[in-house]
Design an enzyme around this catalytic site. Structure first.
Site, PDB file in Angstrom:
ATOM      1  N   GLU A 174       0.789  -1.240   0.000  1.00 21.46           N
ATOM      2  CA  GLU A 174       0.000   0.000   0.000  1.00 21.46           C
ATOM      3  C   GLU A 174       0.822   1.292   0.000  1.00 21.46           C
ATOM      4  O   GLU A 174       0.433   2.267   0.659  1.00 21.46           O
ATOM      5  CB  GLU A 174      -0.965   0.011   1.197  1.00 21.46           C
ATOM      6  CG  GLU A 174      -2.003  -1.085   1.124  1.00 21.46           C
ATOM      7  CD  GLU A 174      -3.089  -0.943   2.177  1.00 21.46           C
ATOM      8  OE1 GLU A 174      -4.256  -0.916   1.796  1.00 21.46           O
ATOM      9  OE2 GLU A 174      -2.753  -0.854   3.386  1.00 21.46           O
TER      10      GLU A 174
HETATM   11  C1  ACM Z   1      -2.645  -5.274   3.885  1.00 25.96           C
HETATM   12  O1  ACM Z   1      -3.774  -5.641   4.212  1.00 25.96           O
HETATM   13  N1  ACM Z   1      -2.390  -3.997   3.702  1.00 25.96           N
HETATM   14  C2  ACM Z   1      -1.566  -6.213   3.698  1.00 25.96           C
END
Ligand code: ACM
Length: 636
Positions: free
Chosen positions: A446
């Site tokens: 992310e």
């Molecule tokens: C995640 O759920 N950001 C690995």
């Protein structure tokens, strides 16, 4: 009861994620003025929003501070109402609203505010169906995960089990470890085993049998003894846990479950990676809770504890070279560098694991055959580290130049700041002596799509190394991290985005497919080892039913226990890739799990469902059998 009470409701609005209505009641005997309302909430207000009756003064991820729109006095018995349209996501469940609330006065005093669940307006919230059926066991044995093969005849319940060879210290130690595990998990029950012979008990003889596979065991029940054969300590431990489970079932529900008199169990795990992740950044769990969770993993024959130690919310691992990481980065509060999050009140909430705590937890896990895989989540999810060590920041980078998916500004370690690598090298060096396992998990998930673009140092690096954008920069960074781990004899584990922008050296690298199940197949095709952790089945913070009244998060949908149980993570992956599929893992993202009651409701029985899917071949899974046995299994 507080003097102030906040009610929050949500209603759908065509073309948007709906509208929140906040109503603050003044239950005190005094008029209320000169205040702001602070709250934390799973549902965040988006940058672009319209607020009627108030205005957003400050927001940091899940923390919000609202002001009344004009000089407002709320009389005793009166209320202040404001609405917000423009949300980061549509709320789907009662728990999506306020998790903590208080008023802040001009003199910085804080007044507590009571609050309730998020109410739904203008739509029927529905009612959840039962999540677990009564169930039915065709074979009267309480084994979970269910063994590979079994042919048994039920008999009388022995008073206890004891080791045949009391002179062998390893036999006594193995017995005593599983005996204490059972006593910790079921403190109100009689001990499962005895270390010395007892009338009415049955003796257990250990046999070392090199023809048996690693981690496998065989149990042979005869009239005068039980023979437990294995090639290694792990197999022996699993055999002893099976014996304790059989005893537990027969004692707890003797109508349904029996202890075997004759026959055999031959058992071995389906996958070598049978994991459970716990996020201790979003919510801090004391050592005793972590130890108990590890006990529960061992009871379910899970063998990996993936410990998510750092994230935007907090850095929870003591690093002696950088005390700021925990002195600043593990303290959340209104007067701290890190704003309160997920259910925090105005007072500072601090928590981290000392290196002694870590050693204790890792040793405890090892004694139960559970390997601890530590995660330092980089380069994204690093707001706490960046707040603690300002030298990690490019001083020329514009503030708030990008936002992470959770709403944090500029939260990624900078690949063009050389100190980043010095810092990580020191952190890894200290971790080396704490975590003896093969893998260090470095996150990799992310990173915001616009990350680093306003950092002049990154611009120069991109030009020099001919890197096209953030994904290529991330790959440059992770390749260096991969090299640093290799130099230290460790393998890199990460989330699936590690593969972006060219990824890292495949050899020995293990990636976790969390975004979608088909990502796992793509990663295996690209040459990575894969652990399947799809949010749609194995994220235990997700709600278990569609109904509004059901607690839990919703971004990956809702996952009833039966779906988690029946889910086959490898799906249709081609035979040639099977060797790359190392296993499966539960993930516990704890930020939104506000209480122990919610933790137990969300995590169990789905954790055991994943344990059975990780151990038992698909054609031996049986939802009805699982449903009866799992009721007797421990919770946190
Ligand atoms: C995640 O759920 N950001 C690995």
């Amino acid at each position: 009861m507080a003097d102030y009470s906040l009610e929050t409701s949500w209603c759908p609005v065509e073309g948007s994620f709906g509208r929140l209505t906040f109503t603050l009641h003044n239950l005190s005997a005094e008029p209320l003025s000169g205040f702001s309302l602070c709250y934390t909430s799973e549902t965040r207000v988006a940058d672009k929003h319209v607020c009627d009756g108030g205005s957003l003064k400050r927001q940091v991820a899940h923390f919000h501070e609202f002001l009344p729109s004009e000089e407002l006095t709320v009389p005793p018995g009166g209320c202040w109402r404001f609405t917000v349209e423009g949300l980061s996501r549509e709320p789907k469940h009662v728990t999506a609203g306020v998790k903590s609330a208080y008023l802040t006065l001009a003199d910085r005093r804080h007044l507590p505010v009571d609050f309730g669940d998020l109410m739904l307006k203008g739509r029927d919230g529905g009612v959840s169906p039962p999540l677990l059926p009564p169930g039915k066991a065709d074979e009267p044995y309480a084994l979970l995960p269910w063994p590979l093969s079994l042919g048994l005849k039920a008999g009388d319940l022995p008073a206890t089990l004891y080791p045949a060879e009391r002179t062998r210290p390893d036999a006594i130690e193995a017995f005593s470890q599983v005996l204490s595990l059972y006593q910790r998990l079921y403190p109100a029950e009689d001990a499962a085993f005895s270390l010395s012979a007892v009338d009415g008990g049955r003796r257990v003889r250990f046999v070392a049998e090199s023809s048996i596979a690693a981690f496998a065991y065989e149990l042979r029940f005869t009239a005068h003894e039980i023979v437990l054969s294995s090639a290694d300590d792990a197999g022996r431990r699993y055999g002893l846990i099976s014996l304790a489970q059989l005893l537990h079932g027969a004692r707890a529900d003797g109508e349904r479950f029996k202890f075997p008199n004759f026959g055999t169990i031959a058992d071995q795990p389906r996958y070598d990676w049978r994991g459970c992740h716990l996020d201790v950044s979003g919510r801090f769990y004391p050592v005793t809770d972590v130890v108990r969770l590890i006990d529960i993993l061992a009871w379910n024959k899970l063998n990996i504890f993936h410990w998510h130690l750092t994230d935007d919310e907090a850095w929870r691992l003591e690093i002696k070279a950088y005390p700021e990481l925990t002195a600043v980065g593990a303290r959340l509060g209104l007067d701290e560098a890190l704003a309160p999050q997920y259910g925090d009140g105005p007072e500072t909430r601090a928590g981290y694991y000392t290196q002694d705590d870590v050693r204790r937890i890792v040793a405890h896990a090892a004694s139960l055959g559970v390997e601890v895989v530590p995660e330092i989540d980089i380069p994204g999810h690093s707001a706490a580290a960046l707040s603690s060590l300002p030298d990690l920041v490019d001083p020329q980078e514009a503030e708030d130049s990008y936002r992470s998916p959770q709403g944090y500004a500029n939260n990624a370690l900078n690949p063009a700041v050389e100190f980043t690598y010095e810092f990580l090298g020191t952190v890894f060096d200290e971790m080396m002596s704490l975590f003896p396992g093969e893998y260090f998990h470095i996150g990799g998930d992310e990173v915001a799509s616009g990350a680093w673009l306003s950092s002049p140092l990154c611009q120069a690096l991109m030009k020099r190394e001919k890197l096209a954008g953030p994904a290529a920069l991330q790959s440059y960074f992770l390749k260096r991290v991969h090299g640093m781990l290799s130099e230290r004899g460790r393998k890199l584990a990460g989330w699936n985005e590690v593969s972006h922008g060219g990824g890292v050296d495949r050899d020995g690298t293990l990636l976790m497919a969390w975004e979608r199940p088909d990502v796992g197949i793509e990663l295996a095709q690209a040459g990575y080892d894969v652990v399947m952790t799809p949010g749609q089945a194995y994220y235990l913070d997700m709600a278990q039913a569609e109904a509004w009244s059901e607690p839990g998060a919703s971004w990956a949908g809702f996952t009833p226990p039966e779906r988690t149980y029946c889910y086959e993570a490898e799906g249709e992956s081609p035979e040639a890739l099977k060797g790359k599929m190392r296993g499966i893992q539960a993930c516990i993202w704890s930020g939104d799990i506000a209480s122990r009651a919610h933790f137990n409701r969300l995590v169990f029985p789905r954790l055991s469902a994943i344990a059975e899917a990780a151990w038992t071949p698909a054609d031996r899974k049986d939802w009805d059998r699982f449903a009866v046995i799992v009721r007797m299994w421990p919770k946190l």
